[in-house]
Write a protein that holds these residues in place. Structure first.
Motif, PDB file in Angstrom:
ATOM      1  N   GLY A  77       0.780  -1.229   0.000  1.00 56.80           N
ATOM      2  CA  GLY A  77       0.000   0.000   0.000  1.00 56.80           C
ATOM      3  C   GLY A  77       0.815   1.282   0.000  1.00 56.80           C
ATOM      4  O   GLY A  77       0.251   2.374  -0.050  1.00 56.80           O
ATOM      5  N   ALA A  78       2.136   1.170   0.069  1.00 52.48           N
ATOM      6  CA  ALA A  78       2.978   2.375   0.009  1.00 52.48           C
ATOM      7  C   ALA A  78       2.956   2.891  -1.436  1.00 52.48           C
ATOM      8  O   ALA A  78       2.726   2.116  -2.354  1.00 52.48           O
ATOM      9  CB  ALA A  78       4.411   2.056   0.437  1.00 52.48           C
ATOM     10  N   PRO A  79       3.162   4.170  -1.636  1.00 51.42           N
ATOM     11  CA  PRO A  79       3.426   5.221  -0.667  1.00 51.42           C
ATOM     12  C   PRO A  79       2.201   5.703   0.099  1.00 51.42           C
ATOM     13  O   PRO A  79       2.339   6.380   1.111  1.00 51.42           O
ATOM     14  CB  PRO A  79       4.025   6.341  -1.505  1.00 51.42           C
ATOM     15  N   GLY A  80       0.978   5.386  -0.349  1.00 52.99           N
ATOM     16  CA  GLY A  80      -0.235   5.702   0.402  1.00 52.99           C
ATOM     17  C   GLY A  80      -0.354   7.168   0.760  1.00 52.99           C
ATOM     18  O   GLY A  80      -0.173   8.042  -0.089  1.00 52.99           O
ATOM     19  N   ILE A  81      -0.640   7.439   2.053  1.00 46.98           N
ATOM     20  CA  ILE A  81      -0.846   8.831   2.482  1.00 46.98           C
ATOM     21  C   ILE A  81       0.429   9.661   2.383  1.00 46.98           C
ATOM     22  O   ILE A  81       0.379  10.880   2.482  1.00 46.98           O
ATOM     23  CB  ILE A  81      -1.416   8.927   3.915  1.00 46.98           C
ATOM     24  N   TYR A  82       1.557   8.995   2.156  1.00 48.54           N
ATOM     25  CA  TYR A  82       2.835   9.709   2.016  1.00 48.54           C
ATOM     26  C   TYR A  82       3.214   9.942   0.550  1.00 48.54           C
ATOM     27  O   TYR A  82       4.343  10.315   0.261  1.00 48.54           O
ATOM     28  CB  TYR A  82       3.950   8.937   2.733  1.00 48.54           C
ATOM     29  N   SER A  83       2.272   9.739  -0.374  1.00 49.11           N
ATOM     30  CA  SER A  83       2.551   9.845  -1.811  1.00 49.11           C
ATOM     31  C   SER A  83       3.234  11.149  -2.194  1.00 49.11           C
ATOM     32  O   SER A  83       4.198  11.156  -2.952  1.00 49.11           O
ATOM     33  CB  SER A  83       1.266   9.685  -2.624  1.00 49.11           C
ATOM     34  N   ALA A  84       2.759  12.261  -1.671  1.00 49.97           N
ATOM     35  CA  ALA A  84       3.322  13.563  -2.025  1.00 49.97           C
ATOM     36  C   ALA A  84       4.672  13.804  -1.351  1.00 49.97           C
ATOM     37  O   ALA A  84       5.435  14.659  -1.779  1.00 49.97           O
ATOM     38  CB  ALA A  84       2.360  14.685  -1.649  1.00 49.97           C
ATOM     39  N   ARG A  85       4.948  13.046  -0.301  1.00 50.43           N
ATOM     40  CA  ARG A  85       6.194  13.255   0.452  1.00 50.43           C
ATOM     41  C   ARG A  85       7.207  12.137   0.200  1.00 50.43           C
ATOM     42  O   ARG A  85       8.147  11.964   0.966  1.00 50.43           O
ATOM     43  CB  ARG A  85       5.875  13.341   1.953  1.00 50.43           C
ATOM     44  N   TYR A  86       7.019  11.375  -0.873  1.00 51.43           N
ATOM     45  CA  TYR A  86       7.893  10.238  -1.183  1.00 51.43           C
ATOM     46  C   TYR A  86       9.198  10.688  -1.820  1.00 51.43           C
ATOM     47  O   TYR A  86      10.068   9.897  -2.089  1.00 51.43           O
ATOM     48  CB  TYR A  86       7.135   9.281  -2.110  1.00 51.43           C
ATOM     49  N   GLY A  87       9.321  11.970  -2.076  1.00 51.21           N
ATOM     50  CA  GLY A  87      10.501  12.594  -2.663  1.00 51.21           C
ATOM     51  C   GLY A  87      10.226  14.076  -2.765  1.00 51.21           C
ATOM     52  O   GLY A  87       9.100  14.520  -2.502  1.00 51.21           O
ATOM     53  N   ASN A  88      11.227  14.849  -3.142  1.00 48.59           N
ATOM     54  CA  ASN A  88      11.047  16.300  -3.209  1.00 48.59           C
ATOM     55  C   ASN A  88      10.418  16.780  -4.510  1.00 48.59           C
ATOM     56  O   ASN A  88       9.843  17.858  -4.560  1.00 48.59           O
ATOM     57  CB  ASN A  88      12.397  17.010  -3.014  1.00 48.59           C
ATOM     58  N   THR A  89      10.536  15.994  -5.572  1.00 46.28           N
ATOM     59  CA  THR A  89       9.973  16.359  -6.870  1.00 46.28           C
ATOM     60  C   THR A  89       9.238  15.155  -7.443  1.00 46.28           C
ATOM     61  O   THR A  89       9.419  14.024  -6.975  1.00 46.28           O
ATOM     62  CB  THR A  89      11.077  16.756  -7.874  1.00 46.28           C
ATOM     63  N   ASP A  90       8.439  15.403  -8.476  1.00 47.31           N
ATOM     64  CA  ASP A  90       7.740  14.287  -9.124  1.00 47.31           C
ATOM     65  C   ASP A  90       8.734  13.238  -9.616  1.00 47.31           C
ATOM     66  O   ASP A  90       8.526  12.038  -9.425  1.00 47.31           O
ATOM     67  CB  ASP A  90       6.894  14.793 -10.297  1.00 47.31           C
TER      68      ASP A  90
END
Length: 190
Positions: A77-90
């Motif tokens: 289920g990762a990145p899940g709620i952390y999708s936007a914080r999985y890295g600094n850029t797309d």
């Protein structure tokens, strides 16, 4: 028209929501810039409700919020709620996801979007969820969209989100499905 405060500072998200809610009797506006709500919950539902409720209470108006992200089956289920914080850029987020998936055969994934609407007192009046199933490609395709769109492939359409026209993406995406569920119920609120 009833004011509906969008729990975001992102004008792009406001425009996107306006395309779904045009001609529905709601006047959308961005939340006040000084109002910052931290997503402290551990589910999309809880984060959407938290943001909608906090903005409604702070402004005394109806409020709408969404929380969304990508859940990859092979990554539990990762990145899940952390999708936007999985890295600094797309591109960093995509690289990390592809690195973590490696040569894994199970590429199943889903985009999830929860939309919540709160009354002016902060009580949640409505919440809906939209899910779009797909697969994670090994290499990005397409130039449209944002985030994980270039690697999220929708088999029924034969395209990634990044290859779809904006109209097509609105129709098939997790956000589009959430708003499709929301619209019939929206007229009963205000």
């Amino acid at each position: 028209m009833t004011v509906l405060v969008v729990a975001t500072g992102n004008p792009g998200k406001l425009r996107e929501m306006q395309t779904y809610l045009s001609d529905k009797g709601w006047k959308l506006q961005l939340k006040p810039p000084e109002l910052d709500i931290e997503e402290t919950e551990d589910t999309f539902v809880a984060n959407a409700c938290l943001k909608a409720s906090a903005v409604a209470q702070a402004t005394g108006e109806w409020a709408i919020a969404d929380d969304s992200g990508l859940e990859v089956d092979a990554l539990d289920g990762a990145p899940g709620i952390y999708s936007a914080r999985y890295g600094n850029t797309d591109s960093e987020r995509i690289e990390r996801l592809l690195r973590e998936l490696g040569e894994e055969d199970n590429r199943g994934a889903q985009f999830v979007c929860v939309v919540a609407i709160a009354r002016p007192d902060g009580a949640i009046a409505l919440q809906v969820e939209g899910i779009c199933r797909g697969e994670i490609l090994q290499t990005p395709r397409g130039t449209g969209g944002f985030g994980y769109d270039p690697i999220f492939y929708v088999p029924e359409q034969g395209l990634t989100f990044a290859e779809m026209t904006p109209e097509m993406k609105r129709r098939y995406s997790h956000r589009g499905k959430a708003f499709e569920a929301l619209l019939p119920q929206l007229s009963q609120l205000a």
